[in-house]
Each structure stands twice: as C-alpha cells, then as structure tokens.
Design a protein around this motif. Structure first.
Motif, mmCIF file in Angstrom:
data_model
loop_
_atom_site.group_PDB
_atom_site.id
_atom_site.type_symbol
_atom_site.label_atom_id
_atom_site.label_comp_id
_atom_site.label_asym_id
_atom_site.label_seq_id
_atom_site.Cartn_x
_atom_site.Cartn_y
_atom_site.Cartn_z
ATOM 1 N N GLY A 18 -17.104 1.957 6.178
ATOM 2 C CA GLY A 18 -17.074 0.502 6.117
ATOM 3 C C GLY A 18 -17.931 -0.063 5.008
ATOM 4 O O GLY A 18 -17.485 -0.912 4.225
ATOM 5 N N ILE A 19 -19.175 0.415 4.891
ATOM 6 C CA ILE A 19 -20.044 -0.158 3.864
ATOM 7 C C ILE A 19 -19.667 0.334 2.463
ATOM 8 O O ILE A 19 -19.865 -0.372 1.479
ATOM 9 N N ALA A 21 -16.751 0.623 1.405
ATOM 10 C CA ALA A 21 -15.598 -0.172 0.972
ATOM 11 C C ALA A 21 -16.007 -1.528 0.422
ATOM 12 O O ALA A 21 -15.232 -2.181 -0.290
ATOM 13 N N THR A 22 -17.230 -1.956 0.720
ATOM 14 C CA THR A 22 -17.654 -3.297 0.312
ATOM 15 C C THR A 22 -18.807 -3.299 -0.691
ATOM 16 O O THR A 22 -19.125 -4.345 -1.256
ATOM 17 N N GLN A 23 -19.437 -2.141 -0.909
ATOM 18 C CA GLN A 23 -20.551 -2.086 -1.854
ATOM 19 C C GLN A 23 -20.616 -0.722 -2.522
ATOM 20 O O GLN A 23 -20.084 0.262 -2.008
#
Length: 242
Positions: A18-19, A21-23
């Motif tokens: 999850g992380i 994919a965003t950073q």
C-alpha cells in the motif's frame, strides 16, 4: 535500512504494498508487527502467530530483478538467508521444505511469502514476507510447528534478528548477480526429505510415492516416481504428506 514498527496490522506485506504504491520507498524498507490479523502463506494459507512472541516482517526490495525468469532465485536467496541466521544461534537440523518453509527436524520454524509487482516501465519491485517463530512455546493446535525457543531452550531478541536477516539478504542478493550457482547448490543440499521416499498428494487423486531429486530453474519440484519417470510439479499442484 528504514524500519517501520507496527503494533498490529492485517498483513505487513499488504501494508508495504500500500505505501509503496503512493510513495517512493528506500530500498530495504522493513515493516514489522507485534500482531498480524491476516497473515498469509503460500497458496492462501493463514499464518497464525502468538502476539509479540514471533518475528513478523516484510522487506521492500527494488532494482533487483531484471526479468521474471529470475523470480524463483529470490526464494532461494531468502530461505538461505533465514537458515544462515538461524545457524548463528545454534538452531539444529535445519532444512528447507520446498518451496521455502524453514524446518528444524520435522517441525516448521518459518514461512516465506514473496510477492512481485511488475511496473509499466519494465521494473520489478519485490516484497518479502517472513514469519519466524521465535519465542512462542505453545503450539497445541499446530502439531507441525516449533520455534527457536523450543529448539534451543532460550529466548531471543527479535530486533536483533531483523537486522541480521536483512544483512544476510543483502549478501545473498549480491550473490544472485555474481555467483548464483553457489546459492542453488546450498538450497538443493538443504532440501527437506531430499532423496527419501515420501508420500505426496494431488487434488482428486490417490496419494503416491516419490523421491525428491531437486528443483527446476522455474521452481518446480522434481520427483522420481515409482515407475522411474521424472516429473515436475508446481507449488499449487502437489503436497507432501509427512
């Protein structure tokens, strides 16, 4: 190494996915959790762990794989990294139950789940999940499980284990590019029940006997059957009965 410590999470692998994919994550970013409510193993199996007693960790790795043909080598390098760390604590009779369960005698100490993401630019990122039974001693409902504490009659520092495992992962991943044959040989030498007649099962078929001869480059289990045929089986196709 960047370390993110969590108290409780559904899955450390899912959290890292999850992380990531965003950073932009630092290579070898590690997530650990004291409790994991939806731990996953191979083929959707559930990984159960007593809170705060065991090591639940996931490692984010990038720029390691060039193509999908190399994916199984990650299993080899990771399983051997865990084995090598356990050896430093005098954990006895270690082996690797195909594809990557870590055994002491006939008992499972650790499981590994590796998940790869293929990006549109051709790059591959990897999340390596490791569940290692460390200080848990009650396995009443898990007759094939054990822990470092049970085997060695001692308690262990989980934070120290995290550092040692990541350090060994880095060494083994370097070997993947410089001398992968060394890792392959070590992995094959450590295969659980290799060369011993064992019972296996395939869905909707009667159990049959076979002898583990090795593992193919694609990660398939190579068996010698009773009729002297050599057959290869994928992870979802066959189960060892032991």
């Amino acid at each position: 190494m960047k370390l993110i410590k969590l108290d409780a999470i559904d899955s450390t692998n899912d959290f890292l996915k999850g992380i990531s994919a965003t950073q932009e994550l630092e290579n070898y970013t590690v997530v650990t959790a004291e409790n994991q409510t939806k731990g996953k193993g191979q083929m959707g199996a559930v990984w159960n762990s007593e809170k705060s007693k065991n090591l639940i960790m996931s490692v984010f790795v990038k720029d390691l794989l060039v193509n999908s043909d190399e994916i199984y080598k990650l299993n080899i390098a990771t399983a051997l990294a865990v084995i090598e760390v356990l050896k430093t604590f005098s954990i006895k009779n270690l082996s690797i139950k195909w594809p990557n369960d870590i055994m002491s005698d006939n008992f499972k100490l650790a499981g590994i789940l590796i998940e790869n993401s293929f990006k549109s630019d051709g790059s591959i990122t990897t999340i390596i999940g490791i569940g290692l039974n460390v200080n848990q001693t009650d396995f009443d409902n898990l007759p094939k499980a054990s822990s470092m504490a049970v085997v060695a009659n001692a308690t262990f520092d989980k934070d120290e284990l995290v550092v040692l495992i990541v350090e060994r992962l880095k060494v083994n991943f370097e070997l993947l590019s410089t001398n992968p044959d060394v890792l392959w040989k070590s992995y094959l030498d450590l295969l659980f029940k290799k060369g011993i007649p064992m019972a296996f099962s395939i869905a909707n078929q009667k159990p049959f006997m076979g002898i583990i001869k090795g593992v193919s480059n694609r990660g398939k289990l190579v068996l010698l059957l009773e009729n002297d045929r050599i057959e290869e089986y994928g992870i979802k196709e066959i189960q060892m009965l032991y």
